[in-house]
Scaffold this motif. Structure first.
Motif, PDB file in Angstrom:
ATOM      1  N   MET A  60       0.898  -1.158   0.157  1.00 17.25           N
ATOM      2  CA  MET A  60       0.026  -0.003   0.052  1.00 17.25           C
ATOM      3  C   MET A  60       0.832   1.358  -0.001  1.00 17.25           C
ATOM      4  SD  MET A  60      -2.922  -1.414  -0.098  1.00 17.25           S
ATOM      5  CE  MET A  60      -4.113  -0.215  -0.058  1.00 17.25           C
ATOM      6  N   PRO A  61       0.389   2.460  -0.242  1.00 17.67           N
ATOM      7  CA  PRO A  61       0.972   3.539  -0.260  1.00 17.67           C
ATOM      8  C   PRO A  61       1.974   3.852   0.790  1.00 17.67           C
ATOM      9  CG  PRO A  61      -1.348   3.851  -1.031  1.00 17.67           C
ATOM     10  CD  PRO A  61      -1.110   2.817  -0.531  1.00 17.67           C
ATOM     11  N   HIS A  62       3.290   4.187   0.320  1.00 20.22           N
ATOM     12  CA  HIS A  62       4.209   4.483   1.301  1.00 20.22           C
ATOM     13  C   HIS A  62       5.312   5.391   0.748  1.00 20.22           C
ATOM     14  CE1 HIS A  62       5.746   0.772  -1.084  1.00 20.22           C
ATOM     15  NE2 HIS A  62       6.942   1.132  -0.433  1.00 20.22           N
ATOM     16  N   LEU A 101      13.696   6.328  -8.022  1.00 19.85           N
ATOM     17  CA  LEU A 101      12.203   6.720  -7.034  1.00 19.85           C
ATOM     18  C   LEU A 101      13.049   7.855  -6.302  1.00 19.85           C
ATOM     19  CD1 LEU A 101       9.345   6.298  -6.337  1.00 19.85           C
ATOM     20  CD2 LEU A 101      10.507   4.710  -4.497  1.00 19.85           C
ATOM     21  N   PRO A 102      12.674   9.023  -6.340  1.00 19.35           N
ATOM     22  CA  PRO A 102      13.267  10.011  -5.309  1.00 19.35           C
ATOM     23  C   PRO A 102      12.833   9.779  -4.007  1.00 19.35           C
ATOM     24  CG  PRO A 102      12.695  11.106  -7.384  1.00 19.35           C
ATOM     25  CD  PRO A 102      12.168   9.863  -7.397  1.00 19.35           C
ATOM     26  N   GLY A 103      13.613  10.034  -2.920  1.00 20.73           N
ATOM     27  CA  GLY A 103      13.202  10.011  -1.445  1.00 20.73           C
ATOM     28  C   GLY A 103      11.944  10.714  -1.444  1.00 20.73           C
ATOM     29  N   GLU A 104      11.084  10.445  -0.471  1.00 17.83           N
ATOM     30  CA  GLU A 104      10.009  10.974   0.003  1.00 17.83           C
ATOM     31  C   GLU A 104       9.041  11.173  -1.112  1.00 17.83           C
ATOM     32  OE1 GLU A 104       9.600  11.629   3.199  1.00 17.83           O
ATOM     33  OE2 GLU A 104      11.539  11.697   3.575  1.00 17.83           O
ATOM     34  N   THR A 105       8.665  10.249  -2.125  1.00 19.40           N
ATOM     35  CA  THR A 105       7.838  10.120  -3.046  1.00 19.40           C
ATOM     36  C   THR A 105       6.870   8.843  -2.887  1.00 19.40           C
ATOM     37  OG1 THR A 105       9.459  10.647  -4.931  1.00 19.40           O
ATOM     38  CG2 THR A 105       7.288   9.394  -5.474  1.00 19.40           C
ATOM     39  N   TRP A 106       5.643   9.336  -2.659  1.00 23.06           N
ATOM     40  CA  TRP A 106       4.722   8.446  -2.172  1.00 23.06           C
ATOM     41  C   TRP A 106       4.371   7.526  -3.336  1.00 23.06           C
ATOM     42  CZ3 TRP A 106       3.427   7.869   2.661  1.00 23.06           C
ATOM     43  CH2 TRP A 106       3.461   8.964   3.640  1.00 23.06           C
ATOM     44  N   HIS A 107       3.959   6.175  -3.098  1.00 22.77           N
ATOM     45  CA  HIS A 107       3.874   4.932  -4.114  1.00 22.77           C
ATOM     46  C   HIS A 107       3.516   3.935  -3.798  1.00 22.77           C
ATOM     47  CE1 HIS A 107       7.827   4.311  -2.316  1.00 22.77           C
ATOM     48  NE2 HIS A 107       7.862   2.858  -2.964  1.00 22.77           N
ATOM     49  N   PHE A 108       3.207   3.085  -4.427  1.00 20.87           N
ATOM     50  CA  PHE A 108       2.568   1.739  -4.417  1.00 20.87           C
ATOM     51  C   PHE A 108       3.053   0.746  -5.290  1.00 20.87           C
ATOM     52  CE2 PHE A 108      -0.540   4.586  -5.934  1.00 20.87           C
ATOM     53  CZ  PHE A 108      -0.888   4.081  -7.015  1.00 20.87           C
TER      54      PHE A 108
END
Length: 142
Positions: A60-62, A101-108
């Motif tokens: 899930m989104p993290h 994927l840059p840090g602090e990017t919300w993704h799932f």
């Protein structure tokens, strides 16, 4: 000049696929496995890990504080961006793909079409924060 080696990088070695030590990781759903290949993700410094996600499992989104480079080793890696899981927004990346994927990017992530394995290269320490705290498996641990 004396060169200081990174942890786990002071001697030549190789890791064969059959020797990879897959283990549960508290921040992942219980069927997901993680293997530390190089370094110590809990400490400052470079690390390389692999993540194996069985068919159908959703992460899930993290977000992670550290910048990450994903390499798809096997299967198809489905990843979407945002704070809400949306299966229509995932993009499929076949083996050999590299995702920055840059840090602090919300993704799932979603193992939509079967098991996948990704390799993650980053500078630790590894961090993982779920957008919805109820999605965090660490909350459900005894």
């Amino acid at each position: 000049m004396v060169r200081i080696h990174q942890p786990g990088e002071d001697a030549f070695r190789s890791i064969l696929q059959e020797d990879i030590d897959w283990k549960p990781f508290a921040a992942f759903p219980p069927t997901v496995r993680l293997a530390v290949l190089v370094g110590d993700p809990s400490q400052p410094g470079p690390y390389v890990v692999r993540v194996k996600v069985p068919s159908g499992v959703k992460l899930m989104p993290h977000k992670h504080p550290e910048d990450r480079i994903y390499t798809v080793m096997s299967g198809v890696f489905y990843i979407g961006l945002g704070q809400t899981f949306d299966g229509d927004k995932v993009k499929a990346y076949p083996p050999g793909s590299v995702i920055v994927l840059p840090g602090e990017t919300w993704h799932f992530h979603w193992a939509k079409s079967g098991e996948y394995v990704t390799q993650v290269t980053a500078i630790g320490p590894l961090g993982l924060e779920y957008h919805d705290p109820h999605d965090d498996p660490r909350r459900h641990s005894p």
